[in-house]
Write a protein that holds these residues in place. Structure first.
Motif: not given
Length: 366
Positions: A259-261, A250-255, A244-247
């Motif tokens: 779809d990945k999370f 990389k992309g903030g709240m949008a990440a 979750k932290n990596k995402l």
């Protein structure tokens, strides 16, 4: 014991007969040394060569050496008149009667002891019937509890009396003697029945010890699997947090909303978070509603290397659940078998006790 007494009787009788023979020899010697009135000995050798003449008590004979009369009086070696014939064997008869009476008393004492110990055997056997029934009931309760509460440690009540420690102080030979004397006159049949009783006691004791061993080992194995599940579950949650932290980096709240999370976050929120404060998880619910859909989602995301640690931890959790289920099934199966063994032992023991029913015993005439 009996053979020694018989030998003693034979020795006593032999010695007594020897004593009687000795007295007869001494009485004959007394006759041969009859003294004449003038103090000279009569030549008894010549007299013995003549045909014997029967004398009545008080009859007289003439002396060849003088015109005097002597009286013949038979005396024993002690100088006393010989008594009735039975006077010599009376001590032997008394001794023999004493030894026989002693044997009868010992035999009767042994019979009473055997009867007492035999009744003790029967009483102890009777006291095992209820514990056998109760042990089977306790096993069934344990199985039902484990089935209904898989997340709780298994419970079991073990009946200590089924280890048959009370029988260790009882003599098996006395049981055989009891059966042979009061029920079965045929010795081989008595041996067979006594053997069946001792075999049943061995089975009961063995199953009681096996129950403890099976339950303890089953509890240990289930505990090990639960411990591994807890560790791997914590590893999974930590890997999810790292991912979750990596995402986010990389992309903030949008990440995180992408779809990945999105699916991973939903599963965590609905299946993990509600019980995170108390840690009371049902591993069966986690297996079906969290680990299974989690691994499915991670397989979809397998192209992302950052998901590999979560996938590894999730598979370990699934393996742990399978291990817990297998150990639980193994424990329940073994306990179910032992329950049937105790039920069968109860039936067999009641049959054996029926054969020992005093109202149907054939008493031997002693």
């Amino acid at each position: 014991m009996l053979s020694q007494n018989k030998l003693s009787i034979v020795l006593v009788i032999t010695l007594s007969l020897a004593s009687i023979s000795s007295r007869a020899v001494q009485q004959t010697a007394a006759v041969q040394q009859v003294v004449s009135a003038n103090g000279k000995k009569i030549d008894t050798a010549k007299a013995l060569a003549q045909p014997p003449v029967a004398l009545n008590n008080g009859q007289k004979i003439k002396s060849t050496s003088a015109d005097h009369t002597i009286r013949v009086k038979l005396e024993n070696s002690a100088g006393k008149a010989s008594g009735p014939w039975y006077k010599d064997i009376l001590p032997v008869i008394t001794l023999v009667l004493g030894l026989v009476l002693k044997e009868l008393i010992d035999s009767w004492s042994n019979i009473k002891r055997t009867k007492k110990i035999g009744k003790r055997w029967k009483t102890e056997l009777q006291t095992l019937v209820k514990p056998l029934e109760r042990q089977a009931e306790e096993i069934q309760k344990s199985i039902d509890h484990r089935t209904a509460n898989p997340n709780e440690p298994p419970k079991m009540v073990s009946i200590a009396s089924l280890e048959c420690e009370n029988f260790e102080s009882l003599d098996k030979s006395e049981l055989l003697e009891y059966i042979n004397r009061y029920y079965l006159k045929d010795y081989q049949e008595a041996v067979s029945l006594a053997g069946q009783i001792n075999l049943q006691l061995s089975i009961i004791k063995s199953n009681s010890l096996l129950l403890k061993d099976t339950f303890v080992k089953g509890l240990e194995e289930i505990g090990k699997r639960n411990d591994k599940l807890t560790v791997n579950f914590q590893e999974l949650l930590h890997a999810l947090y790292v991912y979750k932290n990596k995402l986010f980096n990389k992309g903030g709240m949008a990440a995180l909303e992408g779809d990945k999370f999105k699916t991973l976050d939903y599963l965590y929120g609905t299946q993990v978070m509600p019980n995170q404060h108390n840690g009371k998880y049902d591993y069966r619910v986690l297996n079906n509603d969290y680990f299974a859909p989690m691994i499915k989602e991670l397989d979809r995301l397998s192209a992302d290397e950052d998901t590999h640690q979560m996938a590894s931890s999730t598979r370990k959790c699934l393996d742990n659940v399978v291990g817990i289920n297998m150990e639980s099934l193994y424990l329940i199966t073994n306990m179910g078998n032992l329950m049937r063994y105790f039920q069968q032992s109860k039936t067999d023991l009641e049959d054996l006790l029926g054969k020992l029913d005093l109202s149907r015993k054939i008493f031997r005439i002693i």
